[in-house]
Scaffold this motif. Structure first.
Motif, mmCIF file in Angstrom:
data_model
loop_
_atom_site.group_PDB
_atom_site.id
_atom_site.type_symbol
_atom_site.label_atom_id
_atom_site.label_comp_id
_atom_site.label_asym_id
_atom_site.label_seq_id
_atom_site.Cartn_x
_atom_site.Cartn_y
_atom_site.Cartn_z
ATOM 1 N N UNK A 28 -63.255 60.208 -25.085
ATOM 2 C CA UNK A 28 -63.215 61.558 -24.534
ATOM 3 C C UNK A 28 -64.617 62.131 -24.619
ATOM 4 N N UNK A 29 -65.119 62.666 -23.519
ATOM 5 C CA UNK A 29 -66.467 63.232 -23.502
ATOM 6 C C UNK A 29 -66.407 64.710 -23.145
ATOM 7 N N UNK A 30 -66.949 65.542 -24.018
ATOM 8 C CA UNK A 30 -67.018 66.987 -23.786
ATOM 9 C C UNK A 30 -68.337 67.287 -23.099
ATOM 10 N N UNK A 31 -68.267 67.844 -21.884
ATOM 11 C CA UNK A 31 -69.483 68.123 -21.098
ATOM 12 C C UNK A 31 -69.785 69.609 -20.928
ATOM 13 N N UNK A 49 -62.657 70.658 -24.204
ATOM 14 C CA UNK A 49 -62.456 69.217 -24.246
ATOM 15 C C UNK A 49 -61.748 68.705 -25.482
ATOM 16 N N UNK A 50 -60.917 69.551 -26.110
ATOM 17 C CA UNK A 50 -60.176 69.125 -27.290
ATOM 18 C C UNK A 50 -60.893 69.362 -28.610
ATOM 19 N N UNK A 51 -62.103 69.941 -28.562
ATOM 20 C CA UNK A 51 -62.844 70.264 -29.781
ATOM 21 C C UNK A 51 -63.037 71.770 -29.896
ATOM 22 N N UNK A 52 -63.114 72.256 -31.144
ATOM 23 C CA UNK A 52 -63.335 73.682 -31.399
ATOM 24 C C UNK A 52 -64.701 73.867 -32.044
ATOM 25 N N UNK A 53 -65.482 74.815 -31.525
ATOM 26 C CA UNK A 53 -66.851 75.075 -31.973
ATOM 27 C C UNK A 53 -66.914 76.478 -32.581
ATOM 28 N N UNK A 54 -67.409 76.553 -33.831
ATOM 29 C CA UNK A 54 -67.476 77.826 -34.536
ATOM 30 C C UNK A 54 -68.833 77.967 -35.218
ATOM 31 N N UNK A 55 -69.336 79.197 -35.241
ATOM 32 C CA UNK A 55 -70.599 79.469 -35.899
ATOM 33 C C UNK A 55 -70.548 80.869 -36.488
ATOM 34 N N UNK A 56 -71.442 81.154 -37.425
ATOM 35 C CA UNK A 56 -71.445 82.481 -38.051
ATOM 36 C C UNK A 56 -72.233 83.499 -37.230
ATOM 37 N N UNK A 57 -73.073 83.024 -36.293
ATOM 38 C CA UNK A 57 -73.905 84.004 -35.601
ATOM 39 C C UNK A 57 -73.790 83.942 -34.091
ATOM 40 N N UNK A 58 -74.332 82.928 -33.468
ATOM 41 C CA UNK A 58 -74.364 82.904 -32.003
ATOM 42 C C UNK A 58 -74.088 81.507 -31.478
ATOM 43 N N UNK A 59 -73.238 81.446 -30.477
ATOM 44 C CA UNK A 59 -73.048 80.220 -29.718
ATOM 45 C C UNK A 59 -72.678 80.611 -28.301
ATOM 46 N N UNK A 60 -72.979 79.757 -27.358
ATOM 47 C CA UNK A 60 -72.655 80.063 -25.969
ATOM 48 C C UNK A 60 -72.832 78.853 -25.086
ATOM 49 N N UNK A 61 -72.326 78.966 -23.864
ATOM 50 C CA UNK A 61 -72.502 77.928 -22.860
ATOM 51 C C UNK A 61 -73.421 78.487 -21.785
ATOM 52 N N UNK A 62 -74.553 77.836 -21.568
ATOM 53 C CA UNK A 62 -75.521 78.268 -20.567
ATOM 54 C C UNK A 62 -75.375 77.444 -19.298
ATOM 55 N N UNK A 63 -75.523 78.100 -18.156
ATOM 56 C CA UNK A 63 -75.481 77.390 -16.882
ATOM 57 C C UNK A 63 -76.783 76.625 -16.681
ATOM 58 N N UNK A 64 -76.812 75.665 -15.753
ATOM 59 C CA UNK A 64 -77.987 74.801 -15.589
ATOM 60 C C UNK A 64 -79.286 75.577 -15.396
ATOM 61 N N UNK A 89 -59.414 70.382 -32.046
ATOM 62 C CA UNK A 89 -58.733 71.653 -31.785
ATOM 63 C C UNK A 89 -57.364 71.747 -32.444
ATOM 64 N N UNK A 90 -56.672 70.610 -32.609
ATOM 65 C CA UNK A 90 -55.354 70.633 -33.232
ATOM 66 C C UNK A 90 -55.383 70.381 -34.728
ATOM 67 N N UNK A 91 -56.583 70.283 -35.306
ATOM 68 C CA UNK A 91 -56.712 70.047 -36.739
ATOM 69 C C UNK A 91 -56.562 68.589 -37.140
ATOM 70 N N UNK A 92 -56.569 67.683 -36.173
ATOM 71 C CA UNK A 92 -56.409 66.260 -36.463
ATOM 72 C C UNK A 92 -57.752 65.608 -36.809
ATOM 73 N N UNK A 93 -57.681 64.443 -37.430
ATOM 74 C CA UNK A 93 -58.887 63.660 -37.682
ATOM 75 C C UNK A 93 -59.453 63.183 -36.348
ATOM 76 N N UNK A 94 -60.773 62.994 -36.292
ATOM 77 C CA UNK A 94 -61.387 62.484 -35.073
ATOM 78 C C UNK A 94 -62.597 61.631 -35.425
ATOM 79 N N UNK A 168 -69.214 62.484 -27.158
ATOM 80 C CA UNK A 168 -68.215 61.423 -26.975
ATOM 81 C C UNK A 168 -67.481 61.211 -28.296
ATOM 82 N N UNK A 169 -66.156 61.294 -28.251
ATOM 83 C CA UNK A 169 -65.392 61.122 -29.484
ATOM 84 C C UNK A 169 -64.102 60.356 -29.220
ATOM 85 N N UNK A 170 -63.545 59.826 -30.317
ATOM 86 C CA UNK A 170 -62.292 59.048 -30.280
ATOM 87 C C UNK A 170 -62.356 57.882 -29.291
#
Length: 200
Positions: A28-31, A49-64, A89-94, A168-170
């Protein structure tokens, strides 16, 4: 000195082994391409893509092309000023197989490094120090059975942003198709026939 039979046998066996080994590898590839470019703060995890991303300050998705530094012509994920925490995202091992990382906003260093820590299910961890540049680089880590992954801040002390993409995971190896198994059987039968002919 090898006989012609031995040479032909070795070539045939190598070919059959290569065929079975190439039966297929999928991950599985998160793009971040399906994700609408936006900014998300500490109270808003990003799930993609099945993954959860967390941070204490700033995160975002930028366009090209909107972020300086590492770009690849597609949406990219950026994180700054604090450790990025990634879970399934479901708390499972990966298993984390590979990812693309680079230097982004507010870090003008041509090169810098970060530590990536994989926290294992059941305790313990694995880690790797990665050297980043202003362009994306692919890092093959193959951290297995993870509860979470932490990508730290720049080791230079710079508080700029890290760019991330193509996680890329799993990864799973495909099961050989029936046709491949049939070819293997035919090949082995051929080897047996060649050996019998040689000994007669």
């Amino acid at each position: 000195m090898k006989t012609m039979f031995q040479n032909n046998s070795a070539k045939l066996l190598f070919g059959l082994t290569s065929l079975i080994a190439s039966a297929g590898v999928s991950a599985t590839t998160v793009t971040f391409d399906p994700y609408s470019p936006t900014e998300a703060y500490v109270t808003t995890p990003i799930v993609e893509g099945g993954l959860k991303f967390e941070t204490r300050f700033y995160q975002g998705v930028n366009s090209p092309g909107t972020a300086p530094g590492a770009n690849n012509g597609t949406n990219i994920f950026v994180n700054g000023f604090s450790t990025l925490h990634i879970t399934e995202a479901g708390g499972n091992a990966f298993d984390l197989n590979s990812l693309d990382l680079g230097i982004s906003w507010y870090n003008n260093n041509l090169a810098d490094s970060v530590t990536v820590i994989g926290n294992l299910m059941g305790g313990g961890s694995v880690s790797s120090n990665l050297n980043l540049t202003q362009s994306f680089k692919t890092f093959s880590l193959n951290f297995l059975n993870l509860a979470s992954l932490d990508i730290g801040t720049f080791q230079s002390g710079d508080t700029g942003y890290i760019a991330l993409d193509n996680i890329a995971y799993n990864e799973q190896r495909g099961v050989p198709e029936p046709a491949s198994l049939a070819l293997l059987g035919i090949g082995l039968a051929g080897l047996g026939a060649m050996r019998r002919r040689k000994t007669v």
